[in-house]
Design a protein around this motif. Structure first.
Motif, short mmCIF file in Angstrom:
data_model
loop_
_atom_site.label_atom_id
_atom_site.label_comp_id
_atom_site.label_asym_id
_atom_site.label_seq_id
_atom_site.Cartn_x
_atom_site.Cartn_y
_atom_site.Cartn_z
N THR A 26 36.15 39.41 46.99
CA THR A 26 37.08 38.55 46.28
C THR A 26 36.39 37.33 45.69
N GLN B 215 36.69 41.73 43.02
CA GLN B 215 38.15 41.91 43.00
C GLN B 215 38.82 40.62 43.47
N GLN B 218 44.59 37.55 42.74
CA GLN B 218 45.30 37.00 41.60
C GLN B 218 46.56 36.25 42.06
N LYS B 306 47.85 31.08 36.61
CA LYS B 306 46.39 30.93 36.56
C LYS B 306 45.71 32.22 37.03
N TRP B 307 45.65 33.18 36.11
CA TRP B 307 44.97 34.42 36.42
C TRP B 307 43.48 34.15 36.63
N VAL B 308 42.87 34.94 37.48
CA VAL B 308 41.44 34.80 37.72
C VAL B 308 40.72 35.86 36.90
N ARG B 309 39.77 35.45 36.10
CA ARG B 309 39.07 36.38 35.24
C ARG B 309 38.18 37.29 36.08
N VAL B 310 38.29 38.60 35.85
CA VAL B 310 37.53 39.56 36.64
C VAL B 310 36.17 39.83 36.01
N GLU B 344 45.05 46.53 42.47
CA GLU B 344 44.57 45.29 41.86
C GLU B 344 43.23 45.57 41.23
#
Lengths: 186, 404
Positions: A26, B215, B218, B306-310, B344
């Motif tokens: 993560t 991963q 989110q 606030k999405w987290v960029r993958v 996810e």
């Protein structure tokens, strides 16, 4: 001697266990010289610490026109819909290129509810009953102006698809929808 | 002996009783649930109910929900609130009905902001009765059938083996150093130790900023498995800027609301970990962010998600989605993997330079309908002596194409 061997083995074991258990998917991995990785300029969607929400992605300032944007004069009202239906005309020529791209865009943005043929019965979301009551194109009295108006603002349950399609693509979709409707009316 | 035997018998008896009770309670509970369900079923089987449901779904449901106000009013038990004759007139042609001067009809029309309801002259009185039966009975309640949780995949077992073997080797070497007097063995073990260090050191350095399998957690547990897998929504429906922009685009909330205005509850497959409450909670987060209150009414209080960029690329490399999606016509899955199976999203590809170059070397350029470059393609094909040029031969291996 014996003590040393056990001690060193124990330390090694500890190191191995920590390296394995610390692998955390993560969190992103290590970077070497991050000043070469992290951009100085604003990245899309980044947190820019300007304005109320510090959101990087915002609508253009009111009264300005983004590059490539074409204004649409009909307001989102019942009157506006009627005006667009009567007066708004497709500026694009009927060409195979336009029609082909219209078909492609229709496949991505419309077919999920309206179905590949525009009769809504075969669409994935209708079959799964996620969306219900999607009209068949031949049941509705629509013109090129009204189709464009509905793509711009949405109607009833359908939302606006103006943010996903550009000016030209919208009119290409209109062209393709008209073709589907003619096929359905046959 | 006698006492011991008796004791065993007694414990057995107690154990048997406990065993029976343990199994008896849940099974009886299950039976009662089943009984309730079968009791309800009959009213969903009548012809008129089925007919009403299908008419409602095809003609009414785009504007009316059963339980709550939508574009038009909620229609649950509408037959108790209004006269049947009134409803018949309204449904068949509400415009004419309003023009006839019915006060109730005009009041309803004004209450819902003057939105004109379509006229349905094709519906007979029997059809309308069927619809009313449907609105009275309502939708069949789904019994939460929990799918069996899939067996956990044994991921990373290979990595464990590698670590274990290394550990054993290192322990052996240590043993040689501390316990053995054999000079040859000591030299061999030093060499092995150095090789191991080089191997691990090198691979650790090579994996700097390689985030395969990354991963992040989110803010909303958006499931690509449900959206792209179960519902088969095209990738570009949401990631719409992939076709004409550098970034593939994270959809703004209005795109989510194109569907979630209507879909505010989850009713698909569930697992033990992700049950209906879990998904409903995630949809509630979305509605909150989009400015809807708990009753589903718009209150305009927006909250950015606030999405987290993958997928992150370093700033010193240029990558453009439109070139790959539009011009090359690549499938999204080529780089992003089986997104439609991911609950996810994780990073599927390593996104290293070697990985980019490998694909550029293999991929042949589609020359069809590309007249502008026809001449240069012909020259290049002659130069390399091939029928079809690859991306690399077209310049897709030059440093300056991506690093500038």
């Amino acid at each position: 001697m014996k003590l040393k061997f056990t001690k060193i083995s124990a330390i090694l074991l500890l190191i191995v266990i920590t390296t394995i258990s610390c692998k955390d998917n993560t969190k992103p991995g290590l970077q070497y010289f991050p000043d070469m990785y992290v951009p100085i300029g604003y990245e899309p969607y980044s947190d820019i610490q300007v304005g109320e929400h510090s959101m990087g992605s915002m609508l253009p300032v009111e009264g300005t026109i983004a590059r490539g944007q074409v204004l649409y004069d009909y307001p989102n009202t019942i009157q506006g819909y009627d005006d667009a239906k009567a007066n708004s005309k497709n500026p694009l020529m009927l060409t195979t290129t336009n029609l082909e791209n219209g078909k492609k865009m229709y496949g991505i943005y419309c077919a999920i509810c309206h179905g590949k043929k525009g009769d809504s019965s075969e669409s994935t979301l209708m079959k799964r009953e996620k969306f219900v009551g999607v009209p068949n194109y031949n049941d509705r009295d629509i013109t090129e102006g009204s189709i464009y108006h509905v793509i711009m603002y949405g109607k009833n349950v359908m939302g606006s698809h103006a943010s996903q399609l550009k000016y030209k693509e919208r009119w290409q979709v209109v062209q393709y929808v008209e073709k589907l409707r003619q096929d359905l009316l046959k | 002996m006698e006492i011991v035997k008796r004791h065993i018998k007694l414990t057995r008896l107690v154990a048997c009783l406990a065993f029976l009770m343990f199994f008896a309670t849940p099974s009886s509970a299950q039976e009662s649930v089943e009984a309730e369900v079968t009791e309800d079923l009959s009213q969903y089987q009548t012809e008129s109910y089925k007919k009403g449901r299908s008419i409602f779904k095809s003609k009414c449901a785009s504007c009316h929900k059963l339980d709550k106000k939508f574009i038009g009013p909620g229609l649950s038990n509408i037959g108790d609130k209004r006269e049947v004759e009134w409803l018949q007139e309204w449904i068949k042609d509400n415009g004419a009905f309003r023009a006839s001067g019915d006060a109730d009809a005009i009041a309803v029309f004004n209450e819902y902001g003057g939105v004109v309801m379509s006229a349905f002259p094709e519906l007979s009185n029997e059809d309308i009765d069927a619809i009313l039966e449907y609105t009275k009975v309502g939708e069949k309640k789904k019994v939460g059938a929990v799918a069996e949780a899939s067996e956990e995949e044994q991921e990373g077992s290979d990595a464990w083996m590698v670590y274990l073997v290394t550990l054993i080797i290192v322990l052996g070497i240590l043993w040689v150093f501390f316990k053995s007097d054999n000079g040859f063995l000591k030299i061999v073990s030093v060499i092995i130790l150095i090789l191991l260090l080089v191997y691990y050191g090198f691979s650790a350095l090579m994996n700097l900023d390689v985030n395969e399998g990354y991963q992040p957690i989110q803010p909303i547990a958006f499931s690509h498995k449900i959206h792209a897998g179960d519902n088969k929504i095209e990738c570009q429906y949401c990631h719409s800027s992939a076709k004409h922009s550098k970034t593939s685009g994270i959809p703004s909330v209005n795109v989510c609301m194109n569907c979630h205005l209507l879909i505010q509850e989850y009713d698909g497959d569930v697992t033990a970990e992700h049950n209906k409450e879990f998904y409903d909670g995630e949809i509630a987060k979305l509605l909150d962010a989009a400015g809807y209150d708990e009753e589903g009414q718009y209150d305009g209080k927006l909250e950015p998600i606030k999405w987290v960029r993958v997928h992150n690329l370093p700033d010193f490399v240029y990558y453009n989605h439109s070139q790959h999606v539009n011009v090359a016509g690549l499938d999204c899955a080529k780089c992003h993997g089986p997104v439609e199976e991911m609950e996810e999203v994780y990073q599927y590809s390593p996104l290293t330079m070697g990985w980019c170059i490998d694909c550029h070397k293999e991929t042949q350029v589609d020359l069809k309908g590309n007249e502008y470059y026809a001449n240069i393609h012909k020259q290049l094909a002659a130069k390399y002596g091939v029928n079809k040029v690859t991306v690399a031969q077209l310049g897709g291996k030059e440093c300056g194409k991506c690093h500038y």
